[in-house]
Design an enzyme around this catalytic site. Structure first.
Site, PDB file in Angstrom:
ATOM      1  N   GLU A 150       7.903  15.872  16.537  1.00  0.00           N
ATOM      2  CA  GLU A 150       8.871  15.367  14.881  1.00  0.00           C
ATOM      3  C   GLU A 150       8.081  16.861  14.066  1.00  0.00           C
ATOM      4  O   GLU A 150       7.158  16.817  14.040  1.00  0.00           O
ATOM      5  CB  GLU A 150       8.536  14.369  14.164  1.00  0.00           C
ATOM      6  CG  GLU A 150       9.050  14.320  13.053  1.00  0.00           C
ATOM      7  CD  GLU A 150       8.989  12.296  12.703  1.00  0.00           C
ATOM      8  OE1 GLU A 150       9.737  12.205  12.861  1.00  0.00           O
ATOM      9  OE2 GLU A 150       7.937  11.799  13.041  1.00  0.00           O
ATOM     10  N   CYS A 187      12.839  11.161   8.178  1.00  0.00           N
ATOM     11  CA  CYS A 187      13.117  10.559   9.709  1.00  0.00           C
ATOM     12  C   CYS A 187      14.181  10.417  10.640  1.00  0.00           C
ATOM     13  O   CYS A 187      13.503  10.918  11.712  1.00  0.00           O
ATOM     14  CB  CYS A 187      12.103   8.859  10.032  1.00  0.00           C
ATOM     15  SG  CYS A 187      12.932   7.539   8.835  1.00  0.00           S
ATOM     16  N   LYS A 194       0.975  -0.714  -0.026  1.00  0.00           N
ATOM     17  CA  LYS A 194       0.114   0.094  -0.738  1.00  0.00           C
ATOM     18  C   LYS A 194       1.037   0.884  -0.097  1.00  0.00           C
ATOM     19  O   LYS A 194       1.841   1.840   0.904  1.00  0.00           O
ATOM     20  CB  LYS A 194      -0.933   0.296   0.843  1.00  0.00           C
ATOM     21  CG  LYS A 194      -1.893   1.250   1.262  1.00  0.00           C
ATOM     22  CD  LYS A 194      -1.203   2.283   1.498  1.00  0.00           C
ATOM     23  CE  LYS A 194      -2.645   3.112   1.569  1.00  0.00           C
ATOM     24  NZ  LYS A 194      -2.383   4.678   1.772  1.00  0.00           N
TER      25      LYS A 194
END
Length: 488
Positions: free
Chosen positions: A375, A276, A168
């Protein structure tokens, strides 16, 4: 979509527009997949698994090498498309495509190296060994910031281990994944690799909930990881997570400032900070804080924003406007709390189209500010001074995340303390964000405990079975009945 070896619109009745973040133009449209499409893909993968798991490892290795060779042969096309749909500079996408095809080469060889091990038996008439077996159908939910690389880090070891896969991709960046199927997966048996495009609630959640998918590999936010975990827990699925990060970089007093400035800028601004493992917190020894901050601001201010297809571009756009607004909000909140913006943080007037944000350098920040705790995922470098190395380590560890951490120094004593005391999955010394095919990549704490790359990345996609074999098969004196044994 790509299901059971062919492209299809499946059960989709609508499409999703894919937008170029540098121009805001529609590049293409893909089917808005449904739960029915997920079920069709999983059925195809489950059927293919029965044969794929029995193909000899050397034969699977040959097919994975062929995937890698085909990606390399179509590299120019894939790099251009990747730049258009994701936005980062062409040169950064060259690196992503290289890592993508070399990951398939790496796991092609590692996957045929061994399948388990023999262990010492408890009796001379016995044989004990451990077998590594594939899970079956693996659901791979892939993010938008490195759509090919982070797919390869899951797909290559999953296939090498004998699993089949349903992918996906992000609804923002599905085009290169679909193109990969067309140019590099066409020789694989039907059903081994399947791709369903769509939104998370409509395709991702049905994939996680599907009873015939025993493992989910996911890279993305903590919130989405927690949602996946809550859905998967009742079925006790194997979860392979790499979630958020808030990586620190510590600048020791012995650095060459010019070198450290360039390293910090690269670590924090590659892919417009949408990585990340981006450096999102910078801690500089107080003796260098003023000079370092000024030189970093000057360096960052000299970087060129623009379309990633322009070879002069250093920093491309953010992926979408709502991501840009989140970063702007963190900057505004920090400024309202006393931070100072030395450079950047604004939308460039000379780039009226696209989701651009000038890379920013902030000082006078602290750990009460969101920009130092949550973040950011954008082009911002907040800098704090520290007094001594004890404080530097305390600040580096003061986060819920534990993906990576960097240190700039030539002092071996500081290096040893840093890699022993900082809780993060990867420690970089003087060379931030560099990976190694044989080195496991993953996080600690709220980042999740999954590992990609290396032997560890392959072992994530195996279940382990212990076989205890008594060759003679004689009756054992410790079996029932106990009373007879006592009488004797």
């Amino acid at each position: 979509m790509f299901i059971n070896g062919r492209f299809t619109t499946g059960a989709a009745r609508e499409t999703i527009s894919v937008i170029n973040p540098a121009t805001e133009e529609i590049l293409d449209e893909v089917p808005r997949g449904t739960a029915e499409d997920i079920n069709t893909a999983v059925t195809a993968a489950k059927t293919a698994f029965a044969t794929w798991k029995r193909i000899p490892a050397w034969e699977r290795a040959g097919m994975l090498h062929e995937v890698a060779n085909k990606i390399q042969a179509h590299a120019a096309e894939l790099i251009r498309l990747l730049t258009q749909e994701e936005g980062k500079p062409f040169v950064e996408n060259e690196e992503e495509v290289f890592w993508t095809y070399d990951t398939f080469h790496y796991y092609a060889e590692l996957g045929r190296h061994e399948r388990g091990r023999f262990i010492p038996p408890g009796d001379p008439d016995q044989i004990n060994f451990v077998i590594k077996e594939p899970y079956g159908v693996v659901g791979c939910i892939v993010p938008w910031n490195y759509p090919l690389l982070l797919l390869a880090w899951k797909l290559a070891p999953a296939l090498a281990a004998g699993n089949t896969v349903v992918i996906k991709p992000s609804e923002y960046t599905p085009l290169t994944t679909l193109r990969l199927a067309a140019v590099a997966f066409d020789h694989l048996p039907p059903g081994v690799v399947n791709i369903v495009t769509g939104y998370g609630p409509e395709t991702g959640e049905p994939l996680v909930r599907h009873p015939d998918v025993p493992m989910i590999a996911f890279t993305g936010s903590v919130a989405t990881g927690q949602r996946i975990a809550s859905l998967a827990a009742p079925m006790m699925k194997k979860l392979h997570f790499e979630l958020g990060g808030k990586d620190p970089m510590v600048i020791a007093p012995d650095v060459v400032v010019e070198t450290a400035v360039a390293g910090v800028a690269y670590a924090g601004l590659i892919n417009a900070g949408q990585v990340c493992t981006s450096t999102e917190r910078v801690y500089v020894h107080e003796s260098l804080y003023g000079r370092f901050s000024e030189e970093l601001a000057d360096f960052v201010g000299s970087l060129r924003l623009g379309n990633g297809l322009d070879p002069q571009t250093d920093v491309g756009p953010m992926l979408r406007n709502h991501f840009r607004e989140k970063v702007e909000g963190q900057i505004a909140e920090a400024v309202n709390s006393g931070a100072q913006v030395l450079v950047g943080g604004k939308r460039p007037s000379y780039l009226p189209h696209g989701f651009f944000l000038e890379p920013a350098v902030l000082i006078n920040v602290n750990h009460d500010m969101t920009i130092m705790r949550e973040e950011t995922f954008g082009p911002v470098l907040p800098i704090m001074p520290y007094r001594d190395f004890d404080e530097a380590i305390q600040l580096a560890n003061d986060t819920q995340f534990g993906l990576g951490a960097s240190l700039m120094t030539h002092d071996a004593r500081l290096v040893k303390r840093f890699f022993e005391e900082v809780k993060a999955g990867t420690i970089w010394i003087n060379d931030p964000l560099t990976d190694n095919f044989a080195g496991p990549f993953g996080g600690m704490k709220m980042t999740g405990g999954g590992r990609e790359l290396g032997q560890e990345g392959l072992d994530e996609f195996y279940e382990v079975k212990h076989v205890h074999w008594d060759v003679e098969g004689k009756r054992k004196p410790y079996w029932y009945p106990y009373g007879q044994k006592t009488a004797e």
